[in-house]
Design an enzyme around this catalytic site. Structure first.
Site, PDB file in Angstrom:
ATOM      1  N   ASP A 185       3.477   1.099  -3.345  1.00  7.88           N
ATOM      2  CA  ASP A 185       4.022   0.258  -2.286  1.00  7.88           C
ATOM      3  C   ASP A 185       5.070  -0.721  -2.769  1.00  7.88           C
ATOM      4  O   ASP A 185       4.956  -1.324  -3.828  1.00  7.88           O
ATOM      5  CB  ASP A 185       2.887  -0.505  -1.584  1.00  7.88           C
ATOM      6  CG  ASP A 185       2.064   0.423  -0.713  1.00  7.88           C
ATOM      7  OD1 ASP A 185       2.676   1.116   0.129  1.00  7.88           O
ATOM      8  OD2 ASP A 185       0.842   0.481  -0.884  1.00  7.88           O
ATOM      9  N   GLU A 191      -2.141   4.930  11.058  1.00  3.29           N
ATOM     10  CA  GLU A 191      -2.672   4.891   9.688  1.00  3.29           C
ATOM     11  C   GLU A 191      -3.130   3.467   9.441  1.00  3.29           C
ATOM     12  O   GLU A 191      -2.320   2.549   9.486  1.00  3.29           O
ATOM     13  CB  GLU A 191      -1.570   5.144   8.670  1.00  3.29           C
ATOM     14  CG  GLU A 191      -1.093   6.532   8.522  1.00  3.29           C
ATOM     15  CD  GLU A 191       0.074   6.562   7.513  1.00  3.29           C
ATOM     16  OE1 GLU A 191       0.269   5.608   6.736  1.00  3.29           O
ATOM     17  OE2 GLU A 191       0.794   7.556   7.535  1.00  3.29           O
TER      18      GLU A 191
END
Lengths: 263, 396
Positions: free
Chosen positions: A61, A50
């Site tokens: 995140d 990814e």
């Protein structure tokens, strides 16, 4: 479903193991550096990569990926750089991107360039199915796998709708929270995978909080893919030299590769 | 693929761009909002708080001496600065805090820029017995230290946010991360008309009372509707609150004043509609200050409360269809209006609000004598004394 992704998951299944999926943002610590780290991940045993499209406001995140994204943004990492990294990767590779950089690049332009760079799909953590109509057609005709992230809080009805919108694999968030290593993998992950399996035949990969061989082994018992991101980035952030960082990444990847094989 | 149902949109703007983890909470909130809107018990509870706690209805003050500088037009101030906690923010906060209780949640989180929304949230949490955590950019905790102390006195926890530009945008990011993690027990009490659906609609509905009251008050006072309604726009909550009840009154001009910072042409500003482009930020499609790669650009304004690189999606829509106009006011123009209102009317406005007042000086001179201009005096300036003293060189 994208054929490259399909092959990797089929092969892993035939070997009675889960696929190992590694995450790294493009442009971290430099454009060339991110390519080298990804190569090290692959030489250690990562099956799918990814590539993160760094974004200024990454609400999904935790601190480690935020820090890497800040470095990548200081390097002015652009969509072109992301495609450049993708084209350097020897295994199936997806882009993981928040929605605005994709929309700003242009949905058609983004998917076309990604397909031309050899990309296999896109993970979109903040794109909802209600906002996806243009995305469905662009990813379909460029033969890119669509990956949405489902969460333990998703209702059964919602899981079914989101899983139906996926065409690569389903990304199951192991817990309620943001990315980053955790001491243990929450048992919510296994329950969520079970619920996803009831509504789709697509492979299900588990991410968020996985960082060790033991955790990879545990998740591989019930999932088709194990996703590791922050743990790799942390090694780079903490290493004294580039060489040491690459070596550490390779070692972790090979440890995790043993884990997904039940060892 | 089946066409999905489009929810919470204002033309091409609005919608929901959030992690799937938040969808159930947004659906729960939407349902709670709908149920409460038609529940007389909820409405009377909220009205009682408006009356006995906030001090509503807020009054209208005619600013005659100020008007002499605004083409001798009639300047009417809707005094949201007189609300408890000193700004319009309390209207939305009380509504959402009551909804939090209805949803059975015991913890609220909030973002704040100038600290006004944080103070209002901490106040409502104290009143209703909720735990309150406020995320505030580290830069803003320094600019608005008085409000940090107020929040702490009210029993809230203030978390300085040290990522990104360390301002409102980053405080919202951090609040969203908290929400993704604690969504089962926690309500995110968003302070403006931005964010994913249903926030732009929900927050607007709780602020509509400003415009509903003002419309009736102006009619009673002058016998007619105003020629123009002015408000400052950061995220745009006070503006949409006063604009919305006038939208059907097509002859009433609705004018939003954005923060022009050092000037839109310098790139150092927070005038999102005037100087931005359509994009997605914080869960909604709207005008955004962004670069060619879709990265959010840092905004700049002397006013912490307007220092935000996005704007409510309904404003984006009202702009595009031409129902509302948006202009940029520079830091210097705002500070001039700040000083002028203080010295001509004895009212020290918030620096955010001063942008609307600077707009009134322009519009008043354009429309001239006989024109009626209604301004949302959205907040008082006590919190800005230090910033203003520094600006004007007054030793502290």
């Amino acid at each position: 479903m994208n054929s490259k992704l399909q092959e990797v998951f089929a092969k892993a299944k035939s070997e009675n193991r889960a696929a190992l999926i590694g995450y790294m943002p493009a442009g971290f610590p430099t454009l060339e550096g991110s390519k080298e780290i990804i190569a090290a991940m692959i030489s250690g045993g990562v099956d799918i990569v990814e590539v993160g499209f760094p974004y200024s406001d990454p609400v999904m995140d935790g601190p480690v990926i935020q820090q890497a994204a800040e470095v990548a943004l200081r390097n002015q990492t652009s969509a072109t750089d992301v495609f450049n990294v993708i084209s350097s990767i020897s295994v199936p590779a997806l882009v993981m991107s928040y929605w605005n950089p994709i929309e700003r690049t242009g949905v058609e332009s983004f998917t076309k360039s990604l397909a031309q760079s050899g990309g296999a799909g896109v993970i979109t953590p903040d794109l909802t199915i209600e906002e996806s109509n243009e995305w469905y057609s662009a990813t379909d005709h460029n033969q890119l796998g669509r990956v949405y992230v489902v969460a333990p809080s998703s209702s059964d009805e919602r899981l079914e709708k989101v899983a139906q919108a996926c065409s690569g694999f389903v990304y199951a968030a192991s817990l309620m929270g943001v990315t980053g290593a955790r001491a243990t993998v929450s048992d919510a992950a296994e329950k969520l995978v079970e619920r996803v399996r009831k509504v789709t035949t697509l492979p299900v990969a588990v991410g968020l909080g996985v960082s060790t061989r033991e955790q990879a082994k545990q998740v591989a018992r019930y999932a088709d893919g194990v996703i590791v991101g922050s743990a790799f980035i942390k090694l780079i952030l903490e290493s004294a030299s580039e060489k040491e960082g690459l070596e550490a990444v390779k070692v972790l990847a090979s440890e995790l590769a043993k884990g997904v094989r039940g060892a | 693929m089946e066409q999905s149902k489009i929810i919470g949109h204002f033309g091409p703007y609005g919608g929901r761009f959030v992690p799937e983890a938040l969808i159930s909470a947004l659906e729960e909130l939407e349902a709670a909002h709908l149920a409460a809107s038609s529940d007389p018990t909820f409405q009377s509870e909220l009205n009682e708080l408006h009356k006995t706690y906030t001090g509503r209805p807020s009054i209208i003050t005619e600013a005659k001496r100020f008007a002499a500088h605004a083409g001798n037009s009639t300047i009417l101030l809707k005094r949201e600065d007189l609300n408890h906690t000193g700004s319009h923010k309390i209207n939305n906060v009380l509504g959402q805090a009551l909804l939090t209780k209805r949803m059975g949640k015991k913890r609220i989180i909030a973002e704040t820029g100038a600290g006004q929304h944080g103070v209002a949230s901490a106040t409502a949490a104290a009143l209703l017995g909720l735990e309150c955590v406020v995320y505030m950019g580290e830069e803003d905790t320094k600019r608005q230290s008085l409000n940090v102390a107020r929040m702490k006195l009210l029993g809230a926890t203030v978390v300085p946010v040290t990522t990104g530009s360390k301002t409102l945008k980053d405080a919202i990011n951090e609040a969203m991360r908290d929400w993704v993690t604690n969504v089962e027990t926690t309500h995110y009490l968003l302070g403006t008309v931005a964010g994913p659906h249903p926030f732009p609609t929900l927050v607007r509905d709780f602020h509509r009372i400003i415009g509903v009251e003002a419309r009736a008050q102006v009619l009673e006072l002058t016998g007619r509707l105003p020629d123009a309604v002015l408000a400052c726009v950061g995220g745009g909550s006070n503006a949409i609150g006063i604009f919305h009840p006038f939208i059907e009154d097509e002859k009433v001009r609705l004018i939003g004043l954005e923060a022009g910072g050092s000037g839109v042409e310098t790139g150092k500003h927070a005038a999102t509609i005037v100087g931005g482009t359509p994009g997605v930020l914080h869960g909604t499609r709207t005008y955004v200050l962004q670069d060619k790669n879709g990265q959010t650009v840092e905004s700049h304004s002397i006013s912490a409360g307007l220092d935000y690189p996005g704007v409510g999606p309904e404003h984006a829509f009202l702009n595009d269809i031409g129902r509302a106009e948006y202009r940029a006011i520079t830091d210097d123009q705002a500070m001039h209006a700040f000083a002028l209102l203080s010295k001509t009317e004895g009212i020290i406005p918030a620096i955010e609000t001063a942008h609307a007042l600077a707009g009134a000086l322009q519009i008043g001179n354009e429309l001239g004598e006989g024109a009626i201009i209604l301004i949302n005096l959205s907040g008082r300036g006590d919190k800005d004394v230090q910033t203003a003293a520094n600006y004007f060189g007054i030793p502290l």
